[in-house]
Scaffold this motif. Structure first.
Motif, mmCIF file in Angstrom:
data_model
loop_
_atom_site.group_PDB
_atom_site.id
_atom_site.type_symbol
_atom_site.label_atom_id
_atom_site.label_comp_id
_atom_site.label_asym_id
_atom_site.label_seq_id
_atom_site.Cartn_x
_atom_site.Cartn_y
_atom_site.Cartn_z
ATOM 1 N N HIS A 48 61.442 -39.604 70.457
ATOM 2 C CA HIS A 48 62.822 -40.432 70.952
ATOM 3 C C HIS A 48 64.035 -40.046 70.801
ATOM 4 O O HIS A 48 65.053 -39.851 71.450
ATOM 5 C CB HIS A 48 62.326 -41.682 70.704
ATOM 6 C CG HIS A 48 63.321 -42.589 71.305
ATOM 7 N ND1 HIS A 48 64.499 -42.867 70.748
ATOM 8 C CD2 HIS A 48 63.029 -43.723 72.147
ATOM 9 C CE1 HIS A 48 64.967 -43.891 71.557
ATOM 10 N NE2 HIS A 48 64.167 -44.358 72.507
ATOM 11 N N TRP B 219 57.194 -41.362 71.593
ATOM 12 C CA TRP B 219 57.395 -42.670 71.961
ATOM 13 C C TRP B 219 58.758 -42.784 72.366
ATOM 14 O O TRP B 219 59.854 -42.567 71.917
ATOM 15 C CB TRP B 219 57.180 -43.534 70.688
ATOM 16 C CG TRP B 219 57.716 -44.777 70.874
ATOM 17 C CD1 TRP B 219 57.272 -45.767 72.226
ATOM 18 C CD2 TRP B 219 58.130 -45.878 69.579
ATOM 19 N NE1 TRP B 219 57.627 -46.938 72.076
ATOM 20 C CE2 TRP B 219 57.894 -47.146 70.428
ATOM 21 C CE3 TRP B 219 58.301 -45.992 68.524
ATOM 22 C CZ2 TRP B 219 58.198 -48.369 69.938
ATOM 23 C CZ3 TRP B 219 58.562 -47.059 67.827
ATOM 24 C CH2 TRP B 219 58.656 -48.023 68.825
ATOM 25 N N LEU B 220 58.888 -42.991 73.718
ATOM 26 C CA LEU B 220 60.173 -42.887 74.488
ATOM 27 C C LEU B 220 60.592 -44.108 75.229
ATOM 28 O O LEU B 220 61.864 -44.423 75.276
ATOM 29 C CB LEU B 220 60.046 -41.963 75.549
ATOM 30 C CG LEU B 220 59.615 -40.443 75.303
ATOM 31 C CD1 LEU B 220 58.918 -39.666 76.314
ATOM 32 C CD2 LEU B 220 60.661 -39.735 74.705
ATOM 33 N N ASP B 221 59.458 -45.138 75.444
ATOM 34 C CA ASP B 221 59.806 -46.454 75.958
ATOM 35 C C ASP B 221 59.795 -47.539 75.122
ATOM 36 O O ASP B 221 58.785 -47.918 74.725
ATOM 37 C CB ASP B 221 58.794 -46.500 77.149
ATOM 38 C CG ASP B 221 59.008 -47.937 77.823
ATOM 39 O OD1 ASP B 221 60.082 -48.542 77.618
ATOM 40 O OD2 ASP B 221 58.173 -48.206 78.715
ATOM 41 N N GLY C 125 54.893 -48.909 79.653
ATOM 42 C CA GLY C 125 53.589 -48.094 80.419
ATOM 43 C C GLY C 125 52.335 -48.873 80.439
ATOM 44 O O GLY C 125 51.958 -49.578 79.559
ATOM 45 N N LEU D 238 63.529 -42.755 79.689
ATOM 46 C CA LEU D 238 62.853 -42.385 80.988
ATOM 47 C C LEU D 238 63.442 -42.645 82.267
ATOM 48 O O LEU D 238 62.928 -42.551 83.298
ATOM 49 C CB LEU D 238 61.457 -43.309 80.691
ATOM 50 C CG LEU D 238 60.483 -42.941 79.663
ATOM 51 C CD1 LEU D 238 59.402 -43.671 79.635
ATOM 52 C CD2 LEU D 238 59.916 -41.446 79.836
ATOM 53 N N LEU E 94 50.362 -44.316 74.082
ATOM 54 C CA LEU E 94 51.645 -43.765 74.513
ATOM 55 C C LEU E 94 51.386 -42.641 75.384
ATOM 56 O O LEU E 94 52.512 -42.077 75.918
ATOM 57 C CB LEU E 94 52.442 -43.157 73.096
ATOM 58 C CG LEU E 94 52.906 -44.388 72.151
ATOM 59 C CD1 LEU E 94 53.569 -43.515 71.061
ATOM 60 C CD2 LEU E 94 53.963 -45.265 72.892
ATOM 61 N N ASP F 33 51.446 -42.912 78.794
ATOM 62 C CA ASP F 33 52.183 -42.699 80.067
ATOM 63 C C ASP F 33 53.546 -42.314 79.547
ATOM 64 O O ASP F 33 54.287 -42.182 80.494
ATOM 65 C CB ASP F 33 52.048 -44.185 80.415
ATOM 66 C CG ASP F 33 50.916 -44.412 81.120
ATOM 67 O OD1 ASP F 33 50.153 -43.593 81.323
ATOM 68 O OD2 ASP F 33 50.705 -45.797 81.563
ATOM 69 N N ASP F 34 54.017 -42.533 78.412
ATOM 70 C CA ASP F 34 55.233 -42.260 77.985
ATOM 71 C C ASP F 34 55.616 -40.540 78.295
ATOM 72 O O ASP F 34 56.439 -40.173 78.638
ATOM 73 C CB ASP F 34 55.728 -42.578 76.465
ATOM 74 C CG ASP F 34 56.099 -44.012 76.250
ATOM 75 O OD1 ASP F 34 55.430 -44.972 76.881
ATOM 76 O OD2 ASP F 34 56.803 -44.301 75.228
ATOM 77 N N ARG G 101 55.440 -39.880 81.877
ATOM 78 C CA ARG G 101 56.492 -40.208 82.629
ATOM 79 C C ARG G 101 57.730 -39.441 82.226
ATOM 80 O O ARG G 101 58.611 -39.014 83.244
ATOM 81 C CB ARG G 101 56.795 -41.558 82.359
ATOM 82 C CG ARG G 101 55.924 -42.647 83.164
ATOM 83 C CD ARG G 101 56.332 -43.983 82.771
ATOM 84 N NE ARG G 101 56.278 -44.615 81.383
ATOM 85 C CZ ARG G 101 56.774 -45.683 80.951
ATOM 86 N NH1 ARG G 101 57.514 -46.385 81.836
ATOM 87 N NH2 ARG G 101 56.604 -45.987 79.792
#
Length: 242
Positions: A91, A117-119, A124, A159, A179, A181-182, A185
């Motif tokens: 991130h 870990w972005l969101d 997600g 994202l 994570l 889906d992070d 996406r």
């Protein structure tokens, strides 16, 4: 930054560790950074950024950008630099890259993200669908870390950001991570923006399994794949093997 030197190195690798913005240190990630440095003939630097709850957003993000700018000033060119990070470190790398582009700072040769870990809003689907198989993370742990990091501030959603012009990117994520889906996406967003993107979803793997390389064959294989990616991109940029 903690420095790990490779003899006669012309390349640099900046590693940003995870830990939910709350725990971790440069010393604790010397092993994984050193392995990547040895495989890519790089000098590795591991960032000791400020942690929460004492230092909330955007302290850690600023530290990573400052470290990258300092490294860039020491190197012959940005094409010889790889940024690598895991979990929350991923991130911080993405946030630093987006800010660097906005500021007109030259971007690195490539990026590698392990279980990023972005969101921080936890939107997600895998946050819920992978709970039963994720042996490390829970939505509650992530929410507590996000709250401690952001406090009452609002961060630009990575994202949803425009990623056009970012360097080639490899993303590794385990099939059994909340994570997941992070990573998916991010790969979709980056690819849509024209970024050369490689996404690897590793069957049966858990959060940042690469850190268990000394005792886990899949960890060693994942690091080897990351080494090959970095060498391929930086080698092309520097003309190695021509």
């Amino acid at each position: 930054m903690r420095k790990l030197t490779c003899v006669d190195s012309q390349r640099s690798l900046l590693y940003v560790h995870g830990g939910g913005f709350m725990v971790g240190s440069a010393e604790g990630f010397e092993g994984i950074a050193g392995t990547l440095a040895a495989g890519t003939s790089s000098t590795a630097y591991v960032v000791d950024y400020r942690l929460t709850p004492e230092h909330a957003y955007p302290a850690a993000q600023q530290d990573v950008l400052t470290a990258y700018a300092a490294l860039l000033a020491k190197c012959e060119g940005a094409n010889d630099i790889a940024l690598v990070g895991d979990s929350a470190g991923g991130h911080l790398i993405m946030a630093a890259l987006i800010h660097a582009r906005t500021m007109g700072i030259e971007l690195p040769g490539c990026v590698v993200l392990f279980s990023p870990w972005l969101d921080l809003a936890l939107t997600g689907e895998s946050i819920h669908t992978k709970i039963a198989v994720d042996c490390f993370l829970t939505p509650q742990k992530l929410q507590a870390s996000a709250d401690a990091y952001l406090v009452d501030q609002v961060e630009t959603a990575i994202l949803e950001a425009d990623l056009q012009g970012l360097p080639p990117m490899m993303i590794q994520v385990g099939e059994c991570e909340i994570l997941l889906d992070d990573a998916v996406r991010l790969a979709r967003n980056a690819g849509s923006a024209g970024v050369d993107t490689r996404l690897e979803v590793w069957p049966g793997m858990f959060h940042v399994w690469q850190a268990y390389a000394p005792v886990l064959s899949e960890g060693r294989e994942a690091l080897a794949a990351a080494v090959n990616f970095i060498n391929g991109v930086l080698g092309t940029a520097r003309g190695v093997g021509d």
